[in-house]
Each structure stands twice: as structure tokens, then as C-alpha cells.
Design a protein around this motif. Sequence first.
Motif, mmCIF file in Angstrom:
data_model
loop_
_atom_site.group_PDB
_atom_site.id
_atom_site.type_symbol
_atom_site.label_atom_id
_atom_site.label_comp_id
_atom_site.label_asym_id
_atom_site.label_seq_id
_atom_site.Cartn_x
_atom_site.Cartn_y
_atom_site.Cartn_z
ATOM 1 N N ALA A 169 0.842 -1.198 0.000
ATOM 2 C CA ALA A 169 0.000 0.000 0.000
ATOM 3 C C ALA A 169 0.876 1.247 0.000
ATOM 4 O O ALA A 169 1.969 1.259 0.568
ATOM 5 N N PHE A 170 0.367 2.276 -0.680
ATOM 6 C CA PHE A 170 0.926 3.627 -0.608
ATOM 7 C C PHE A 170 -0.043 4.488 0.197
ATOM 8 O O PHE A 170 -1.255 4.254 0.181
ATOM 9 N N VAL A 171 0.478 5.509 0.874
ATOM 10 C CA VAL A 171 -0.362 6.611 1.354
ATOM 11 C C VAL A 171 0.330 7.905 0.959
ATOM 12 O O VAL A 171 1.570 7.970 0.896
ATOM 13 N N ASP A 172 -0.472 8.914 0.657
ATOM 14 C CA ASP A 172 0.102 10.190 0.239
ATOM 15 C C ASP A 172 -0.857 11.310 0.617
ATOM 16 O O ASP A 172 -2.080 11.133 0.621
ATOM 17 N N ASP A 173 -0.270 12.474 0.932
ATOM 18 C CA ASP A 173 -1.081 13.633 1.304
ATOM 19 C C ASP A 173 -1.761 14.275 0.096
ATOM 20 O O ASP A 173 -2.692 15.056 0.255
ATOM 21 N N ASP A 174 -1.267 13.958 -1.105
ATOM 22 C CA ASP A 174 -1.824 14.536 -2.329
ATOM 23 C C ASP A 174 -3.178 13.879 -2.645
ATOM 24 O O ASP A 174 -3.247 12.681 -2.952
ATOM 25 N N ASN A 175 -4.250 14.670 -2.587
ATOM 26 C CA ASN A 175 -5.596 14.126 -2.832
ATOM 27 C C ASN A 175 -5.747 13.552 -4.242
ATOM 28 O O ASN A 175 -6.535 12.630 -4.448
ATOM 29 N N THR A 176 -4.997 14.086 -5.207
ATOM 30 C CA THR A 176 -5.142 13.622 -6.592
ATOM 31 C C THR A 176 -4.581 12.214 -6.777
ATOM 32 O O THR A 176 -4.928 11.530 -7.757
ATOM 33 N N LEU A 177 -3.700 11.773 -5.882
ATOM 34 C CA LEU A 177 -3.133 10.433 -5.992
ATOM 35 C C LEU A 177 -3.951 9.391 -5.234
ATOM 36 O O LEU A 177 -3.857 8.195 -5.523
ATOM 37 N N GLN A 178 -4.707 9.859 -4.257
ATOM 38 C CA GLN A 178 -5.483 8.923 -3.439
ATOM 39 C C GLN A 178 -6.573 8.246 -4.273
ATOM 40 O O GLN A 178 -7.106 8.823 -5.210
ATOM 41 N N ARG A 179 -6.882 7.000 -3.921
ATOM 42 C CA ARG A 179 -7.863 6.149 -4.604
ATOM 43 C C ARG A 179 -7.428 5.798 -6.028
ATOM 44 O O ARG A 179 -8.235 5.462 -6.880
ATOM 45 N N SER A 180 -6.104 5.890 -6.284
ATOM 46 C CA SER A 180 -5.561 5.438 -7.565
ATOM 47 C C SER A 180 -4.668 4.225 -7.307
ATOM 48 O O SER A 180 -4.517 3.777 -6.172
ATOM 49 N N THR A 181 -4.081 3.685 -8.367
ATOM 50 C CA THR A 181 -3.204 2.523 -8.253
ATOM 51 C C THR A 181 -1.894 2.823 -8.960
ATOM 52 O O THR A 181 -1.890 3.300 -10.106
ATOM 53 N N ILE A 182 -0.781 2.565 -8.292
ATOM 54 C CA ILE A 182 0.547 2.777 -8.852
ATOM 55 C C ILE A 182 1.317 1.467 -8.763
ATOM 56 O O ILE A 182 1.455 0.897 -7.668
ATOM 57 N N LEU A 183 1.799 0.987 -9.918
ATOM 58 C CA LEU A 183 2.514 -0.291 -9.986
ATOM 59 C C LEU A 183 1.674 -1.429 -9.414
ATOM 60 O O LEU A 183 2.195 -2.375 -8.812
ATOM 61 N N GLY A 184 0.355 -1.309 -9.572
ATOM 62 C CA GLY A 184 -0.537 -2.331 -9.052
ATOM 63 C C GLY A 184 -0.784 -2.233 -7.559
ATOM 64 O O GLY A 184 -1.426 -3.110 -6.970
ATOM 65 N N ILE A 185 -0.302 -1.143 -6.934
ATOM 66 C CA ILE A 185 -0.442 -0.963 -5.486
ATOM 67 C C ILE A 185 -1.417 0.182 -5.228
ATOM 68 O O ILE A 185 -1.243 1.275 -5.776
ATOM 69 N N PRO A 186 -2.428 -0.014 -4.394
ATOM 70 C CA PRO A 186 -3.401 1.055 -4.144
ATOM 71 C C PRO A 186 -2.804 2.192 -3.324
ATOM 72 O O PRO A 186 -1.937 1.977 -2.477
ATOM 73 N N VAL A 187 -3.282 3.409 -3.605
ATOM 74 C CA VAL A 187 -2.835 4.595 -2.871
ATOM 75 C C VAL A 187 -3.988 5.078 -1.999
ATOM 76 O O VAL A 187 -5.095 5.292 -2.479
#
Length: 661
Positions: A169-187
Motif C-alpha cells: 500500500a501507498f499513502v500520500d497527502d496529495d488528494n489527486t493520488l489517493q484512490r488510484s493505483t501505482i505499480l498495481g499498489i493502491p494509494v
Amino acid sequence: MLAWLLALPRSAKRMISVAIDTVFLSLSIYLAFVLTQNGNARQLSDITLAFIITLPLTLLIFTKLGLYRAVIRYVGQHALGAVLFGILGSAALLAALFMFFDVEQRTNLVIVYALIALVTSGGVRLLARMLLEQRNNGHKTRVLIYGAGSSGRQLAQALMNGDQYHPVAFVDDDNTLQRSTILGIPVGSPNNIPGLIKQKNIGRILLAMPSASRGRRREVLDKLEALPLPVLSIPGMSDLVNGSMRIDELQDVKIEDLLGRDPVAPKKKLLHANIKGKVVMVTGAGGSIGSELCRQIIRCEPLTLVLFELSEYALYAIEQELKALICNECLEINLVPVMGTVQRQSRLESVMRAFGVHTVYHAAAYKHVPLVEYNVVEGVRNNVFGTWYAAEAAIKAGVETFVLISTDKAVRPTNVMGASKRLAELVLQALAQYQTKTRFCMVRFGNVLGSSGSVVPLFREQIRKGGPVTVTHKDIIRYFMTIPEAAQLVLQAGAMGKGGDVFVLDMGEPVRIAELARRMIHLMGLEVRDEEHPHGDIEIKYTGLRPGEKLYEELLIGNNVRKTEHSRIMAADEVCLSWPEMEHLLARLDTACNRFAVEDIIALIRSAPTEFNYSNATSDLVVNAACPVDTRKQLEVLAAADTSRPLVTVLKQTEGKQQIA
């Protein structure tokens, strides 16, 4: 079965890959025939012959494109590209042969064959990679990455190819990245970290914010501290850029991140004023402060850097490090390693004259409070007389600037180390009034992170061993600064001195040592064991103040402080002695040191404007050894009853016969 396959040699694995491709290509042409020829058996023999001719050529194309050299668990774009081009080549050959054999519906046949072959040959490799990843990931620690930016993505990619951590899992403060998937890993959102930990069985949190300010990193760590997981961090941006560390070289959270103090960019004019194009000498060049001064000085491009050091190994180590630094940065700097002690004025003077030294940074000192308490005479000899001899040598050799590295323990000292450093300041202040050849100044600051004797590496080692973490007192507080920042500020402060100046560095907010220990325990994923948590992991043990140690440190003796052109450097106007008074005091102090008269040494230091508050019985090892054990116990009781008198005074007044020499 899978373990047996993985244990096979590479040649056997390649043969199996060839066999599997042969089967899937054969299956693909058969399915294409069934789907496009409507069961027309008349065409089957021609199609089969054309396929048999093209099959070796297809496998040869796969081989030339390196498909059989690719490791299945790391199959990526190159391998899938090889499959694509191999299938296209095979389809082109088949199309040419089908035209020769006049096969009906050949266009549809070729297209369907190519699609099925691409799905089967490429899909089987992706499937194998997925199965191997699942197998390998089962042994890895599942981790959450805080930060889904460029560094977080690079870290995740590196960890996927490693054998230790599995990013889930990823977490990020950027709202635009949240609820997306990066390298098959949810943000996700940082607010959801507790839920993600339970849901995905996470065992570590990795901080991927190398370019964030320390203030921002501290805010993040404050949120993560309460979680029952260790927090690791990727290297800082400077380490990544210069190539000294890789992004997947995870490390414990740095203590400077806990402090949240961002360094101020140095002013190049001040940094270069006493260094660039000049001959610079650093005493105590192999110590923690001295060595960092040397690193910073090298980058300011002096003509020559003289390394003056008593320890042979320390001198060798810093010389080798600086040689490599000079070579890597293509600098033209003459490096001069000189062994010697600051207690020999003739040696200091000869070195300064021989190399034409312009600037001296005097970092040589005994600074460990308990050790100086145990060795009063040597502490005074090195810190007071060593500074005096270095200063006199500088005057006689025509040195332009002399900068003393002082300490916050020199302010209203309660120990011999601090008092000796305050006396060293007074020596330079008196000499600054007495002559004008050499410009003297001193820079006073508190504890530096990572120095020899720093509590931070000690705490970390104690935590790794299972505790207890030893703190002298629950209320003890200290100022902290990183060594590089302290060294930069020292160099800049030295350029502002006019003569006899006492510069004080802005150390930020004081830190409660017990709270620092508690936070370090939490961020390593452990719980403090105390009355509220009897089943915790690590106990914090309070050992009591050491000889001469006080609960808090100060940086200023009086209120006469003024700002300078640097926001983190202040100048203090403090009481001092004239040189005749100082010279007379030094002569008496020298006599007391020669007689090993510790009581007289303490009294003489008190007679100077040091505000020396030395109320405890002396801890000098030689003095204690000279006193019989039975008498010692009686004297400790007497000294405790009258803490205004050192033990040596009680000893003389009680027996009248005890001679300490």
C-alpha cells in the motif's frame, strides 16, 4: 514441483521454455484453423506444413531477441516485446507460405493465430511471474510506503525485485493520488493508515519523503509515532543525488527528523572569508567537530589545510577521507597531516610558521564531562593551557584569525570540563585586548548529533539489545544540532569576529532526553515498559546525574546579546579579565597543576569570572585513590553535610596530614 523447477540449471529451464512455446504455438495454429476454416480438412495439410517450416524460424527469432535469457520472475517490457516481435515475424512467414500454398481465408487465419499465440506465449510468462512473486512475497515483510511520488515509486519497484520487503500500500497527502493505483499498489490517505495496517497485515512503514523539509517530516513522524510498527526511512536527497546511497538502503529515522529543525542556507561570503585561497589549520582535526570542520573547509577551497591531531589513527582516518573527497571533487588543495599535542607551544608555533597559517580553528579539547571530572589536572592542562599555548603560538606566527570551539557547558558551569572551557574563553578575551596581531573569537553551542559521546547512537544500540535505555534524570533537557550545521555556523561566525567576540549559535528548542528516548523506542516499533504498560518491550532506567552534570544547559551568561548578520548567530558581551590579571591567574594555575593540588585548581577557577558552581565532592580518580577507604567514607559524609566544600578541603581540615601530590 515449483521448487524442483526453480532448482534446475539455466540450460534446462531454457529447454523447458522452448518446449512450452512449441506447444502453445502449435495450439495457437490449431485453434486458428478451427475458428477460421470451418473444419475444411483439405487445408489442414498445407497449414501444418507451413507451420512446421516457420516454427524453427519463430523459435530462432525468440532466441535472437533474448527471450530465453530473460529470468521469468523479472519478466518485463523487454521480454514481452520479444514475444510480440517474434509472433509478428512468425505471422509474416506464415502469411507468405499460405500465399504460396493458396490457403483460403489466410488473412483471418494469420491474424487469429497471431492473437492467440501472443496471449498464450506472453500470458504464460506473466502468469509464471505472478506465481513466483506470490511465492516469494509470502516470505517478505509487508510494508506501507508513505509517499507515492517519484521516490516512493522507485522504492516500490526496488523492493518488488528484492527479497526483504513487499509493498502492499501507498499513502500520500496529495488528494489527486489517493484512490488510484501505482505499480498495481493502491494509494490511500494517511488518515487510513491504522485500518490499512490491520487489513493488509503490514509489518513496517517506510518513509519515502527525501526532499521534504525536516519540519514536514517531523509532522509525519508525530502521526506515526503512536502506531505499533517500526518506521524506516529512505536516504536523503543529497545522498541519492551524489550516489553514496541507493533508494532501497533503508535506515532508522534520523534524530534530526524528530527535532524538525531545518538548517539555514549558509552565506558564502562568510564561509569563504577566512578560508578560500588561504592556509587553514584545524586542531583536533580527527574529532567529531574537528573532522566536520575539515570537510566543510575543503569545500571552501583553501590553499592548504593543516590537520593537527594527537591521535595517530584519527589523523590517518580523516586524512584518507579528505584525500578521497579532494580527488572526487577535482580540487587542488594541499593536505598536511601533522601529529602533535596542543600542550606544546613550540610544536604549534613551528607548524604555524612553517606553513604560513592564516586561520586556526581550535577544536582540540577534552569534552566528556565525567572523564574530565575523573582527571581534573589533565582536563585543565588540555582545555585551558592548550588553548593558551595555541593562541600564543598564533600571535607569534602572525596568524590572522583564531576561532575557539566552545560549549554551552561553559555557561555557569557545574563541572570541570565546562569551567575549563569558560577559562579558555577568558584567556582569548584577555589576549584580544592585549594585542592586535591576531583576531580572536569563540563560538559557543550545545550538543551535536552524532558526536562521540552523543546519547542518540547509545540509545539506538540499547534499544536493539532489548534495553534498558539509560537516562540520567527524567527532567534533564539538552539543546541539539547536527554536526554539519554546527560546523557551517562556526565557519561563518569566525568571519564576523572583530576581537574577543563570543558568538552563540541558535540551537532551537531544548529537547527533554527522556522524551527523546521514548520517541526512539516507539519509532522502532516497540513499547515503553513502565507502570502503565508493565508488559512493554523496553524499560527507561534513570541512573542519576553524573558528576558535574546539570539538568539543563544555557548558552548566555548575561543578557547583553546582540544580533549579527546571520539569523542563527548571536554575539554576547560578557565580563572578562585584563591580560595581566589573566596571566597571573594562569601562573598560579600552572603551579597548582604541577603540584596536583586539585583543591587549589578548583579555587582558582572559582576566583575568575566563571560563575563556577562546583558543590559536589571531587571525583578525581588520583585524589580518591590517595585517600584511604575508611577515611574516604567518613569524608563523604562530612562533604555531604557541607556541600559548599570540596572533598579535598574536608580531607585537609580533618586529618591535617594527608598530602596529595
